[in-house]
Structures are given as C-alpha cells and as structure tokens.
Design a protein around this motif. Structure first.
Motif, PDB file in Angstrom:
ATOM      1  N   GLN A 276       0.525  -1.216  -0.103  1.00  0.00           N
ATOM      2  CA  GLN A 276       0.159  -0.033  -0.116  1.00  0.00           C
ATOM      3  C   GLN A 276       0.889   1.526   0.067  1.00  0.00           C
ATOM      4  O   GLN A 276       0.473   2.186  -0.413  1.00  0.00           O
ATOM      5  N   CYS A 323      -4.619  -0.156   7.864  1.00  0.00           N
ATOM      6  CA  CYS A 323      -5.141   1.357   7.971  1.00  0.00           C
ATOM      7  C   CYS A 323      -3.689   2.088   7.933  1.00  0.00           C
ATOM      8  O   CYS A 323      -3.056   2.195   9.053  1.00  0.00           O
ATOM      9  N   PHE A 402      -1.530   9.160   1.523  1.00  0.00           N
ATOM     10  CA  PHE A 402      -2.676   8.372   1.577  1.00  0.00           C
ATOM     11  C   PHE A 402      -3.902   9.169   1.441  1.00  0.00           C
ATOM     12  O   PHE A 402      -4.705   9.209   2.403  1.00  0.00           O
ATOM     13  N   ASP A 404      -6.778   8.854  -0.255  1.00  0.00           N
ATOM     14  CA  ASP A 404      -7.942   8.143  -0.386  1.00  0.00           C
ATOM     15  C   ASP A 404      -8.461   7.880   0.927  1.00  0.00           C
ATOM     16  O   ASP A 404      -9.440   8.113   1.170  1.00  0.00           O
ATOM     17  N   ASP A 405      -7.349   7.350   1.581  1.00  0.00           N
ATOM     18  CA  ASP A 405      -7.785   6.786   3.245  1.00  0.00           C
ATOM     19  C   ASP A 405      -8.126   8.034   3.880  1.00  0.00           C
ATOM     20  O   ASP A 405      -8.939   8.038   4.853  1.00  0.00           O
ATOM     21  N   ALA A 408     -11.443   9.102   3.352  1.00  0.00           N
ATOM     22  CA  ALA A 408     -12.695   8.188   3.710  1.00  0.00           C
ATOM     23  C   ALA A 408     -12.744   8.567   5.461  1.00  0.00           C
ATOM     24  O   ALA A 408     -13.814   8.379   5.814  1.00  0.00           O
ATOM     25  N   HIS A 409     -11.692   8.754   6.107  1.00  0.00           N
ATOM     26  CA  HIS A 409     -11.789   9.155   7.367  1.00  0.00           C
ATOM     27  C   HIS A 409     -12.348  10.550   7.643  1.00  0.00           C
ATOM     28  O   HIS A 409     -13.123  10.839   8.638  1.00  0.00           O
ATOM     29  N   CYS A 415     -11.701   3.861   6.773  1.00  0.00           N
ATOM     30  CA  CYS A 415     -11.213   3.087   5.523  1.00  0.00           C
ATOM     31  C   CYS A 415     -11.853   1.727   5.694  1.00  0.00           C
ATOM     32  O   CYS A 415     -11.708   0.989   4.878  1.00  0.00           O
ATOM     33  N   ARG A 417     -10.315  -0.652   7.562  1.00  0.00           N
ATOM     34  CA  ARG A 417      -9.370  -1.718   7.786  1.00  0.00           C
ATOM     35  C   ARG A 417      -8.640  -1.443   9.295  1.00  0.00           C
ATOM     36  O   ARG A 417      -8.684  -0.267   9.900  1.00  0.00           O
TER      37      ARG A 417
END
Length: 537
Positions: A276, A323, A402, A404-405, A408-409, A415, A417
């Motif tokens: 990742q 994550c 990161f 995208d993550d 999401a948060h 995320c 995960r």
C-alpha cells in the motif's frame, strides 16, 4: 504486533560484499579475522583523505547526508587556525526502532569502523576518539575492539579512546546531544545550535560522523576510488546498508549497491507484491506509494526525486490490509514521547499533532485535518535539534501519500481496515507510556461535542482561535474559517472556556449525536498507554 527488531537481525548482501565481508565466516570479526578478511591499512595525509572522500562522493550515512570531505576540511582548518587538537567522534547511537544497520556493523565488524575513525584521527592529528553507543551489545563489542587494538582512555595514551554509552532515546543520536554527553552533560540537545566542526567536544573542533560512514571510508582507503567506483552508480558509488522491516516475512539488514531497484530489495525481505505504501528513511522519512516503488532505485538522489528519502536507510512497507493512518498514528505518538521536553514547539507541538491525527481517525472532519496541518507547520525549524522537523515531515508525508484513506476518514466513516501495528516501535515490545503534555487515556476517544459559530453575532475578535487552535483558525478577514466543527475530547474543557469568554457570545456547544447509530467503529480508538488490547488484538 509492534515487535522490536533484535540488535542483530538477519544480514543479506546483493552482489559482492564490502562492509559485510567475512560475515559468512564468523559472527564477529575480531582483529585477527578482520585483518585476514580486509588486509592492513596504510595511513593517509589529511588532504589525501579528503580527496578520497570527495572522489567517491562520500556523504554521511546517518540521515543528513552531509559531504564528508567538507566536514573533514572544516575541522582541519578550524584546528589549525586555533592551534588546538581536534577530536574524532563515531556516532553509533542508533535509537530509531526501525534502524539496525549501524548496530549490525558495530556488533559484527567493529574494526572496520575503527579503521575509518583512526584514519581520520591520524590525518587530523587528533588525540581523542570517542564512540557513542546506546545499546549494551554495541558497548560490549566496541569496548572489546578497542582492547584488541590496545587502545584505552589512559592519560599516557598517544590516542585516548573510549566508548560513551547513552540512554536509548531518539534525540540521543543528534550530534549536539552526543557531544553534550561526552562533555559530562545530559544526552539532549543544548538550547543553541553550534557547529561541531568549529566547537565540539571540550570546545575543540570535532569530526563527528555516523558509524557506517567511517566504515565506508575504510573500504575506499583500501581499494582506492577507482575500484570503489566500479560498484553502484556513477554519482553515488559504493554500497548502502539498509534495514528492511514492517510488513515483511524476514526483517533484515541488507548491503546493496546503489542503483538496485527498490522493489527487488522488498522482494528479498518478503514484502507484499503490491504494498500500500513504503516508508523510506525511517520515522523521520517519507512515504511513497506502490506505483512509485516500481520507479525508485536505491540511491539518495533517486528517492528524493520520487518524493521519498534515503535517510538512515530504513525501509518499511505496509500491506493493503492495514489502515495507513492508524499505523502512522502509532508512530506519531512514539515520536511525541521521544521529545527531550525542552523546546515548546516540540514537547507541546508533537503531542498536539498526535492528538490531531487521532482526532481525524475519530471523526474530527476537515477541521481536524486543517488543525493537524497547522500544528505540523508550526513545529518546523523551531527546535534545538532535527526531531521536530523530521517528525513534521513524517506527518505531512502521511497526509500527502494516503489521500484516499484520508478522505474516507475525514469525509466518511473510515477506511474499514484494522490497525495491525506492523511498524516496529517499542523496545522489548513495550507499549507507549503516555505522551508528555498529552491527554490522559480517558480524555481520548470520539468527540462528544460540536461547537458552532453564530455569524450574526461574530465580530472577529479572534479569541476563539487563541483558546481553541485545534478547531479554529482565522482567515485573512480575521474571522474563523469554520462555522461548525467536532471538538476533540481532550479539548472539551478549552471549548467550554472559548464559549464563555467569547466577547460577542457568538459560540455555542451542543452534544454530538452518537455516530453510526451506535454501531461499532471500523477503527479502534488508539488511546495513550494502551497495548494490544486497545487494538482489538
């Protein structure tokens, strides 16, 4: 997990070994075996040694990457100008949990390091040599190596040599901290920045460099610049020692020629085929994503060009199943704990940054993200050492790598995960003991309150931003940049104070509604002082 690496993990080599020559024969090269493997070493004059370092483009391997020949000449010029004997210091204080390459060299090839240090000492006319370490194993190995050469700290010795043992702390490895401890003070940076080359140990010009740097110098002095340059890249010749850990099957220290693809190094350690992200340069380093890993090669210039960092040679991949923000939060908390506690922007700013990262994960929204960015910006270039700068660089890189993550948060429900704890952190597997100046465990967790600005009443006094900087920042017009925001749990008392002290009575607090209708969160709250149980493990 967060399992600490052993002092001497598995050691591998790509191509022909240089620093690791003889490692296949014995666990530790004592002086007789060292001479059998590497052969004798002839002394060199000061300018000859400086030209050698310049010809091979030798730079410090401790993280900063300063040209060794410039440092050597600076010390020589200062010593001649002042008419004093310089001092040589080997920095083997490897206190980052993800770094072991210097520890491996000191434990297995201590005489190679001493070769380079003694070359420099003789070239400069130094009469004092100090080796700084922080581990019991490195202290034992280096003290044995000094004894094998008949070197001691006796007053009648032509060269007084000794080992300086300091506590295992991130700031101990700073040059100023090591020099201060050698002079009898605490192993923390002084309040003012001074050049070791001009005013180091005992006020004398001091040549201080990393353990691997001296070992590389010894290799080059034996084989010459042409042969040394046959390995690796033209502009960065030779080999590099790397520590590879994180989400790998086999954590290891590996010697590789510069120019080797980074993905090949990761494959050797058993990293995920498509990580990742990969943290390069350690916990004062930078993240690069999976696509960038395929472009990167092992060299300082290449990693800089793709947004990474060679730093002290730590490489840490993480898998797609964890994550990344949660993993980074654990590192951020550790970095905050490692503050020397004497510079406000560091011992207050780094805990605030860690709390800001936790607030993002706990649903703080865009205001929490902006607060974290502001804190990271504010701590840079304001400390007595590089710890706040490196920590801020790590945090900023996490936010950038990161996206995208982060979205999401910040904008959603996370995320989804778990946090696996794949980045090595605590010695002996210990968990954090709490962030200095930070909140107690019961003060962390999801936000319970929301603060609102009534624009019909607000007059732009700005007091809210002074009292509650975690939430409020003033725009160019002098008014708050947000109309409503979640209040971090640790800042609830300050939020109440901001409401009570607002001259225009333009603020109000309301209890937040339970998130996700009471359903469990996808990311556990990482409270200070909690171990595996807090991570749901």
């Amino acid at each position: 997990m967060n399992e600490a690496l052993p002092d001497v993990p598995e050691v591998r080599v790509v191509g022909l070994p240089q620093l690791t020559s003889g490692f296949d024969l014995v666990e530790r090269l004592d002086l007789p075996m060292h001479l059998k493997v590497h052969g004798p070493l002839e002394p060199m004059g000061g300018e000859q040694l400086a030209k050698l370092a310049e010809n091979i483009n030798l730079k410090g391997r401790g993280g900063a990457g300063f040209p060794f020949h410039k440092k050597l000449r600076s010390v020589a010029e200062a010593a001649i100008k002042r008419g004093v004997r310089p001092v040589v210091v080997v920095n083997g204080s490897e206190d980052e949990p993800a770094c072991r390459k210097d520890t491996v060299l000191i434990n297995r090839a201590p005489h190679l390091i001493l070769d380079g240090a003694l070359l420099a000492a003789e070239a400069l006319g130094a009469r004092t040599l100090v080796v700084g370490v922080t581990r019991e194993s490195t202290q034992r190995s280096m003290e044995a190596a000094l004894a094998e050469r008949g070197l001691s700290n006796g007053r009648r010795s032509a060269l007084r040599a000794r080992v300086q043992r300091n506590p295992v702390r991130m700031v101990t490895g700073a040059a100023a901290s090591l020099i201060r401890s050698i002079d009898g003070g605490p192993a923390i940076p002084p309040g003012r920045k001074v050049s070791a080359s001009q005013n180091g140990v005992g006020g004398a010009p001091t040549l201080l460099s990393n353990a691997e740097t001296f070992a590389q110098l010894a290799i080059a002095a034996r084989i010459g610049p042409e042969r040394y340059g046959n390995t690796g890249l033209y502009d960065e010749p030779g080999t590099v020692m790397l520590t590879v850990s994180g989400a790998v099957a086999r954590p290891m220290v590996i010697e590789v020629p510069t120019g080797v693809p980074l993905r090949y190094v990761l494959q050797l350690a058993g990293a995920p085929p498509v990580p990742q992200g990969v943290l390069t340069g350690g916990y004062h380093g930078k993240w690069i994503d999976a696509a960038t890993v395929n472009e990167a090669i092992v060299s300082r210039n290449s990693l800089d060009a793709v947004g990474g960092s060679l730093g002290a040679g730590a490489i840490l991949p993480i898998s797609q199943d964890t994550c990344p923000l949660g993993e980074s939060l654990m590192v951020a908390k550790w970095l905050a704990e490692e503050s020397a506690g004497q510079c406000g922007p560091c011992y207050l700013g780094l805990p605030a940054a860690a709390r800001g990262m936790e607030d993002i994960l706990n649903g703080g929204g865009p205001a929490a993200l902006e607060a974290l960015k502001q804190v990271a910006k504010n701590v840079k270039r304001r400390g007595a050492c590089s710890h706040p700068d490196g920590s801020a660089m790590f945090l900023e890189s996490t936010i950038k790598a990161f996206t995208d993550d982060l979205a999401a948060h910040v904008l959603g429900n996370g995320c989804g995960r778990p946090v696996e704890g794949v980045l090595p952190l605590f010695e002996g597997g210990k968990t954090p003991t709490g962030i200095p100046g930070g909140a107690e465990a019961e003060e962390s967790g999801p936000s319970r309150q929301k603060i609102y600005v009534d624009w019909t009443l607000c007059r732009g006094h700005g007091l809210c931003a002074d009292i509650l900087p975690e939430v409020f920042e003033l725009g160019a017009d002098g008014f708050p940049t947000v109309a409503q925001a979640q209040v971090p749990r640790y800042a609830e008392a300050k939020a109440l104070r901001a409401v009570r002290r607002c001259p225009a009575l333009a603020l109000r607090l309301e209890e937040s509604a339970p998130r996700d209708n009471g359903q469990s969160r996808n990311l556990p709250v990482l409270s200070q002082g909690r171990g595996r149980r807090a991570l749901g493990r």
